[in-house]
Enzyme design. Structure first.
Site, mmCIF file in Angstrom:
data_model
loop_
_atom_site.group_PDB
_atom_site.id
_atom_site.type_symbol
_atom_site.label_atom_id
_atom_site.label_comp_id
_atom_site.label_asym_id
_atom_site.label_seq_id
_atom_site.Cartn_x
_atom_site.Cartn_y
_atom_site.Cartn_z
ATOM 1 N N GLU A 264 4.671 -5.092 7.276
ATOM 2 C CA GLU A 264 3.936 -3.973 7.886
ATOM 3 C C GLU A 264 4.385 -3.638 9.300
ATOM 4 O O GLU A 264 4.425 -2.464 9.680
ATOM 5 C CB GLU A 264 2.426 -4.264 7.899
ATOM 6 C CG GLU A 264 1.749 -4.100 6.549
ATOM 7 C CD GLU A 264 1.701 -5.389 5.749
ATOM 8 O OE1 GLU A 264 2.516 -6.301 6.018
ATOM 9 O OE2 GLU A 264 0.857 -5.478 4.859
ATOM 10 N N GLU B 201 -0.858 -9.372 -0.349
ATOM 11 C CA GLU B 201 -2.293 -9.529 -0.058
ATOM 12 C C GLU B 201 -3.118 -9.570 -1.352
ATOM 13 O O GLU B 201 -4.075 -10.338 -1.468
ATOM 14 C CB GLU B 201 -2.759 -8.391 0.869
ATOM 15 C CG GLU B 201 -2.160 -8.539 2.275
ATOM 16 C CD GLU B 201 -2.365 -7.313 3.165
ATOM 17 O OE1 GLU B 201 -2.076 -6.186 2.706
ATOM 18 O OE2 GLU B 201 -2.819 -7.473 4.313
ATOM 19 N N ALA C 210 0.865 -1.174 0.000
ATOM 20 C CA ALA C 210 0.000 0.000 0.000
ATOM 21 C C ALA C 210 0.903 1.227 0.000
ATOM 22 O O ALA C 210 2.076 1.153 0.398
ATOM 23 C CB ALA C 210 -0.891 -0.013 1.237
ATOM 24 N N GLY D 43 0.572 -5.023 0.947
ATOM 25 C CA GLY D 43 -0.636 -5.072 0.125
ATOM 26 C C GLY D 43 -0.432 -5.828 -1.183
ATOM 27 O O GLY D 43 -1.401 -6.323 -1.769
HETATM 28 C C1 HXC Z 1 4.910 4.262 -1.624
HETATM 29 C C2 HXC Z 1 6.734 3.257 -2.598
HETATM 30 C C3 HXC Z 1 6.432 2.031 -1.960
HETATM 31 C C4 HXC Z 1 5.263 1.984 -1.132
HETATM 32 C C5 HXC Z 1 8.206 1.756 -3.132
HETATM 33 N N1 HXC Z 1 7.839 3.037 -3.304
HETATM 34 N N2 HXC Z 1 7.360 1.130 -2.316
HETATM 35 N N3 HXC Z 1 5.980 4.348 -2.427
HETATM 36 N N4 HXC Z 1 4.551 3.129 -1.006
HETATM 37 N N5 HXC Z 1 4.868 0.867 -0.546
HETATM 38 C C6 HXC Z 1 8.506 4.064 -4.113
HETATM 39 C C7 HXC Z 1 9.770 4.561 -3.466
HETATM 40 O O1 HXC Z 1 9.481 5.548 -2.512
HETATM 41 C C8 HXC Z 1 10.516 5.110 -4.649
HETATM 42 O O2 HXC Z 1 9.983 6.367 -5.006
HETATM 43 C C9 HXC Z 1 10.142 4.145 -5.766
HETATM 44 O O3 HXC Z 1 8.940 3.503 -5.346
HETATM 45 C C10 HXC Z 1 11.184 3.079 -5.989
HETATM 46 O O4 HXC Z 1 11.447 2.438 -4.762
HETATM 47 P P1 HXC Z 1 12.918 2.245 -4.156
HETATM 48 O O5 HXC Z 1 12.754 2.069 -2.712
HETATM 49 O O6 HXC Z 1 13.827 3.330 -4.640
HETATM 50 O O7 HXC Z 1 13.344 0.893 -4.868
HETATM 51 P P2 HXC Z 1 14.382 -0.199 -4.314
HETATM 52 O O8 HXC Z 1 15.585 0.449 -3.718
HETATM 53 O O9 HXC Z 1 14.577 -1.165 -5.444
HETATM 54 O O10 HXC Z 1 13.613 -0.934 -3.115
HETATM 55 C C11 HXC Z 1 12.477 -1.726 -3.376
HETATM 56 C C12 HXC Z 1 11.735 -2.051 -2.080
HETATM 57 C C13 HXC Z 1 11.429 -0.744 -1.318
HETATM 58 C C14 HXC Z 1 12.604 -2.974 -1.202
HETATM 59 C C15 HXC Z 1 10.444 -2.786 -2.468
HETATM 60 O O11 HXC Z 1 10.810 0.193 -2.208
HETATM 61 C C16 HXC Z 1 10.509 -0.916 -0.143
HETATM 62 O O12 HXC Z 1 10.920 -1.397 0.907
HETATM 63 N N6 HXC Z 1 9.253 -0.510 -0.309
HETATM 64 C C17 HXC Z 1 8.267 -0.578 0.761
HETATM 65 C C18 HXC Z 1 7.844 -1.995 1.033
HETATM 66 C C19 HXC Z 1 6.834 -2.084 2.138
HETATM 67 O O13 HXC Z 1 7.131 -1.769 3.313
HETATM 68 N N7 HXC Z 1 5.608 -2.474 1.802
HETATM 69 C C20 HXC Z 1 4.506 -2.567 2.760
HETATM 70 C C21 HXC Z 1 3.749 -1.273 2.773
HETATM 71 S S1 HXC Z 1 2.492 -1.269 3.993
HETATM 72 P P3 HXC Z 1 10.909 7.636 -5.339
HETATM 73 O O14 HXC Z 1 9.948 8.734 -5.578
HETATM 74 O O15 HXC Z 1 11.822 7.815 -4.186
HETATM 75 O O16 HXC Z 1 11.638 7.188 -6.592
HETATM 76 C C22 HXC Z 1 1.254 -2.126 3.306
HETATM 77 C C23 HXC Z 1 0.021 -2.195 4.159
HETATM 78 C C24 HXC Z 1 -1.134 -2.870 3.496
HETATM 79 O O17 HXC Z 1 1.319 -2.645 2.235
HETATM 80 C C25 HXC Z 1 -2.420 -2.658 4.254
HETATM 81 C C26 HXC Z 1 -2.902 -1.243 4.318
HETATM 82 C C27 HXC Z 1 -4.210 -1.039 5.001
#
Ligand code: HXC
Length: 259
Positions: free
Chosen positions: A133, A113, A65, A110
């Site tokens: 998360e 999910e 998400a 997400g």
């Molecule tokens: C918003 C995101 C994002 C996310 C990546 N991006 N994941 N933006 N939400 N979940 C964006 C980054 O900010 C970045 O934007 C661009 O995508 C590329 O990501 P990088 O991090 O530069 O890529 P990389 O170094 O290859 O790393 C990949 C990654 C990392 C390991 C997947 O992006 C990451 O850890 N993402 C978050 C993963 C996560 O925690 N997911 C769970 C979210 S909570 P810019 O603008 O800087 O280029 C969730 C809750 C669900 O899902 C339920 C909700 C109710």
């Protein structure tokens, strides 16, 4: 219907739905969730589609998400955002047509999910899975706490959710989270080939099977057995059953009406 963050292609009785927000690794914000909601309605209503394939553009399936959108939410806004994703994913899960997630890269939070709301999962060898998360101070909120234990068992689900660890496709397959792992070049072809193996069969029988499995897995076995009996009986009121069995007796390929 025009989508800003999705690409929906239909061919050969399949719908291929691609999340198309690669600059944010297809992170799910409200807009993309609402577009998904509309696309699923469209696929549900379209009689030319028998199987849905969901995949992602770029290096991620879905990296979760949208964290930027969630960062400043209060409790009520957070709950509403969670419910939006839950509702859309439940719509995918209960779509009468079978769905296949073709997981091309990161399937985190997400994203994992979303993949779990599909019936089948094929992963590229480069795909990575996890529910990270708790590292952000939240719980999985798009029904990951419900679907992950159903898929991989309670203990494994708790390990993945409590530690937030990311696992590779191979491990995801070994715990039953994905059906198959393939090389990245053949991912979509493999998903299409699996879809074709479904499409060649009687579609009412496929849909009734999905219904019986899901009703059984989500309720008690006696209700499931009753649902199975009723759906099995209904099959004998279909042209597909007559055609499928006649074709067998006549030693020819079945030509199903619902194709
Ligand atoms: C918003 C995101 C994002 C996310 C990546 N991006 N994941 N933006 N939400 N979940 C964006 C980054 O900010 C970045 O934007 C661009 O995508 C590329 O990501 P990088 O991090 O530069 O890529 P990389 O170094 O290859 O790393 C990949 C990654 C990392 C390991 C997947 O992006 C990451 O850890 N993402 C978050 C993963 C996560 O925690 N997911 C769970 C979210 S909570 P810019 O603008 O800087 O280029 C969730 C809750 C669900 O899902 C339920 C909700 C109710």
């Amino acid at each position: 219907m025009n989508y800003e963050m999705l690409i929906l292609e239909k061919k050969d009785r399949m719908a291929i739905l691609k999340l198309n927000r690669p600059n944010a690794l297809n992170a799910l914000n409200s807009q993309i969730l609402l577009e998904l909601d509309k696309a699923i309605d469209n696929i549900k209503e379209d009689d030319s589609v028998d199987v849905l394939i969901v995949t992602g553009e770029g290096k991620a399936f879905v990296a979760g998400a949208d964290i930027s959108q969630m960062k400043d939410l209060n409790a009520e806004e957070g709950r509403k955002f969670g419910i939006l994703g839950q509702r859309v994913f439940r719509k995918i899960e209960t779509l009468e047509k079978p769905s296949i997630a073709a997981i091309n890269g990161f399937a985190l939070g997400g994203g994992c999910e979303l993949a779990m709301s599909c019936d089948l999962r094929i992963a590229s060898e480069r795909a990575k899975f996890g529910q990270p998360e708790v590292g952000l101070g939240i719980t999985p909120g798009f029904s990951g706490t419900q679907r992950l234990p159903r898929l991989v068992g309670v203990a494994k689900a708790k390990e993945l959710i409590f530690t937030g660890k990311i696992i590779k496709a191979e491990e995801a397959q070994s715990i039953g989270l994905v059906n198959k792992v393939v090389d990245k070049e053949s991912l979509l072809d493999e998903a299409i080939s699996m879809a074709q193996s479904i499409i060649k069969n009687g579609q009412l029988a496929v849909r009734y099977s999905k219904m019986a499995i899901d009703r059984g897995m989500q309720g008690d076995i006696d209700t499931g057995i009753e649902v199975e009996a009723n759906l099995f009986g209904l099959c004998f009121a279909t042209k597909d059953q007559k055609e499928g069995m006649t074709a067998f007796v006549e030693k020819r390929e079945a030509n199903f009406e619902t194709k």
